[in-house]
Design a protein around this motif. Structure first.
Motif, mmCIF file in Angstrom:
data_model
loop_
_atom_site.group_PDB
_atom_site.id
_atom_site.type_symbol
_atom_site.label_atom_id
_atom_site.label_comp_id
_atom_site.label_asym_id
_atom_site.label_seq_id
_atom_site.Cartn_x
_atom_site.Cartn_y
_atom_site.Cartn_z
ATOM 1 N N SER A 80 0.909 -1.072 0.151
ATOM 2 C CA SER A 80 0.067 0.141 0.202
ATOM 3 C C SER A 80 0.805 1.042 0.231
ATOM 4 O O SER A 80 1.879 1.451 0.726
ATOM 5 N N PHE A 81 0.570 2.160 -0.841
ATOM 6 C CA PHE A 81 1.307 3.314 -1.003
ATOM 7 C C PHE A 81 0.871 4.286 0.187
ATOM 8 O O PHE A 81 1.763 4.985 0.502
ATOM 9 N N CYS A 82 -0.167 4.246 0.780
ATOM 10 C CA CYS A 82 -0.735 5.137 1.926
ATOM 11 C C CYS A 82 -0.335 4.521 3.063
ATOM 12 O O CYS A 82 -0.621 5.128 4.054
ATOM 13 N N GLY A 83 -0.131 3.270 3.398
ATOM 14 C CA GLY A 83 0.091 2.646 4.519
ATOM 15 C C GLY A 83 -1.017 1.762 5.167
ATOM 16 O O GLY A 83 -0.905 1.212 6.239
ATOM 17 N N ASP A 84 -2.349 2.020 4.774
ATOM 18 C CA ASP A 84 -3.403 1.143 5.145
ATOM 19 C C ASP A 84 -3.226 0.066 4.480
ATOM 20 O O ASP A 84 -3.471 -0.095 2.948
ATOM 21 N N GLU A 86 -5.817 -3.151 3.570
ATOM 22 C CA GLU A 86 -7.286 -3.681 3.859
ATOM 23 C C GLU A 86 -7.347 -5.251 4.117
ATOM 24 O O GLU A 86 -6.739 -5.899 3.205
#
Length: 90
Positions: A80-84, A86
């Motif tokens: 994940s590029f945003c760190g989250d 799923e």
């Protein structure tokens, strides 16, 4: 063994089918959540490790022409590029 010429999409579909039908129930344990399972889509053979690199090396030694596909155990995506990340609750 002869290499199979498949599109990236077909490789992904075959790997996902192998994972969903045979592999998930064997590897989805609490200790494996977040690890990578790498699947040889021709043989259905797979290996698990933290990053997938050692698994890919192991499977390539057995079959240098293998079409490999990696899935992050317990998550919908491998990175994940945003760190989250799923979770995949199936």
């Amino acid at each position: 063994m002869q290499a199979i010429l498949l599109s990236s999409e077909e490789v992904g579909k075959r790997a996902r089918a192998l994972y969903d039908n045979n592999i998930r129930q064997q590897v989805k344990t609490e200790e494996n959540i977040g690890k990578m399972v790498v699947i040889d889509i021709e043989t259905g053979e797979y290996a698990v490790d933290k990053t997938g690199i050692e698994s890919a090396r192991y499977l390539r030694q057995k079959n240098p022409l293998a079409r490999l596909y990696g899935i992050c155990i317990g998550y919908k995506f491998a990175v994940s590029f945003c760190g989250d990340m799923e979770r995949d609750d199936r």
